[in-house]
Enzyme design. Structure first.
Site, PDB file in Angstrom:
ATOM      1  N   CYS A 234       0.815  -1.223   0.000  1.00 34.99           N
ATOM      2  CA  CYS A 234       0.000   0.000   0.000  1.00 34.99           C
ATOM      3  C   CYS A 234       0.846   1.268   0.000  1.00 34.99           C
ATOM      4  O   CYS A 234       0.550   2.230  -0.724  1.00 34.99           O
ATOM      5  CB  CYS A 234      -0.960  -0.009   1.191  1.00 34.99           C
ATOM      6  SG  CYS A 234      -0.196  -0.399   2.769  1.00 34.99           S
TER       7      CYS A 234
ATOM      8  N   HIS B 165      -2.859   6.512   4.537  1.00 41.10           N
ATOM      9  CA  HIS B 165      -1.410   6.560   4.724  1.00 41.10           C
ATOM     10  C   HIS B 165      -0.868   7.889   4.215  1.00 41.10           C
ATOM     11  O   HIS B 165      -1.292   8.384   3.165  1.00 41.10           O
ATOM     12  CB  HIS B 165      -0.723   5.438   3.929  1.00 41.10           C
ATOM     13  CG  HIS B 165      -0.891   4.074   4.509  1.00 41.10           C
ATOM     14  ND1 HIS B 165      -1.584   3.812   5.674  1.00 41.10           N
ATOM     15  CD2 HIS B 165      -0.425   2.859   4.069  1.00 41.10           C
ATOM     16  CE1 HIS B 165      -1.539   2.503   5.917  1.00 41.10           C
ATOM     17  NE2 HIS B 165      -0.850   1.921   4.958  1.00 41.10           N
TER      18      HIS B 165
END
Length: 340
Positions: free
Chosen positions: A130, A243
């Site tokens: 990710c 994130h």
């Protein structure tokens, strides 16, 4: 004519998000199967306006199915992906198992969609980590213009990257701070995550880096250019979803910050929000549920000859996992399978 699609691991965070995105993007699905382990058997999941019951991954016959989106972790993938692939079903795998296999393409569609044809060697395509996925979306258009020599990245990764257990631990520990009679010791994470940051994601390696940091290095090289040098520090932060990354880029050629901003504004999958005023940037809570990778704080690095700093934020359950997998399926269908 559409596709017969399998989602394996349909009851997890990423599996549910895959189903949401397949429906949102109106992927041409003729038939869909949702699979889970036996302990989750019969659990209901949503697909658009439909409710589906999970069936047993262990006994499922992949023959006649076109595409399988896997969100079941490396151990289970090691067992079931070869079975699906041998049956003629193309596996798009979200685990780390096949990312470093030279015979398996590692794809971020905005960056290296051309590599999709390599799937035929094993009938498997890998989805990147990710934190790597959002970074390479930002790096590739800049690399095309000025060639990147070196990247220094510090990540601020949300607890959803550690699954439902990570999200539950942050929630329970946060409540416990305000209710001192209850205590929630670290279980999923190495230290308390509530009101804290943890400079460790995954296991430590011999050189002192963690496996998460190593993944960012080798995946960036495989996806963009093996000559790029990457050093990463990956940190878990008490954020549920989204994130963030502070990225320092050193180029072979000079790149002006204004030109970098213009390049990124035109780049696929990127949204630039960059005003030099209080709040003129994107934070992780604002990117949740969005497809884009957001770029802010673009500025020259005066400490090196050809340097740019930027801030990069994305919904890790989407671009970092489920969205990227569905985008791979779209490219696969368009470029290779050609049914939908």
């Amino acid at each position: 004519m559409g596709y017969r699609v399998v989602v394996a691991g349909a009851t997890g965070n990423v599996g549910r998000e895959m189903l949401n995105i397949l429906a949102e993007r109106q992927f041409p699905v003729d038939e869909i199967a949702v699979l889970a382990s036996r302990r989750s058997l019969g659990t209901e999941v949503s697909f658009g306006d439909r409710t589906l019951k999970t069936t047993d991954l262990d006994t499922f016959d992949f023959t006649g199915w076109d595409i399988a989106l896997f969100a079941i972790g490396s151990d289970a993938t090691k067992k079931y992906a070869p079975i699906a692939a041998k049956a003629g079903c193309v596996v798009i795998d979200n685990s780390s198992l096949y990312r470093y296999d030279p015979d398996v393409p590692l794809i971020v569609p905005e960056v290296n969609a051309h590599a999709i044809h390599g799937y035929s060697k094993k009938n498997i395509i890998a989805n990147p980590n990710c934190s790597t996925a959002q970074m390479v979306v930002a790096l590739k258009p800049l690399h095309d213009r000025a060639r990147i020599k070196r990247v220094v990245v510090s990540t601020y990764q949300s607890v959803s990257g550690a699954g439902k257990e990570g999200m539950d631990e942050l929630w329970d520990q946060t409540k416990a701070v305000y209710n001192p009679v209850s205590e929630v010791p670290p279980a999923k994470f190495q230290k308390q995550i509530a009101f804290n940051v943890i400079p460790q994601i995954d296991d430590f390696m011999e050189d002192g880096s963690t496996k998460e940091e190593w993944k960012m290095v080798v995946e960036t090289k495989k996806i963009i250019d093996p000559s790029i040098k990457v050093t990463a520090t990956c940190v878990r932060v008490p954020v549920f979803v989204g994130h963030s990354e502070a990225i320092n880029i050193e180029f072979e050629d000079f790149l002006d910050e204004d030109e970098a901003r213009d390049i990124l504004r035109e780049a696929p999958g990127v949204m630039v929000i960059d005003k030099r005023e209080p709040g003129g940037y994107v934070s992780p809570i604002e990117c949740v549920g969005d497809y884009a990778t957001f770029i802010s704080r673009i500025r020259q690095d005066s400490t090196i000859d050809n340097g740019i700093n930027l801030w990069c934020v994305s919904d890790n359950l989407r671009k970092g996992a489920a969205l990227n997998a569905v985008q791979i399926a779209e490219v696969l269908g368009r470029e290779a399978l050609k049914k939908g």
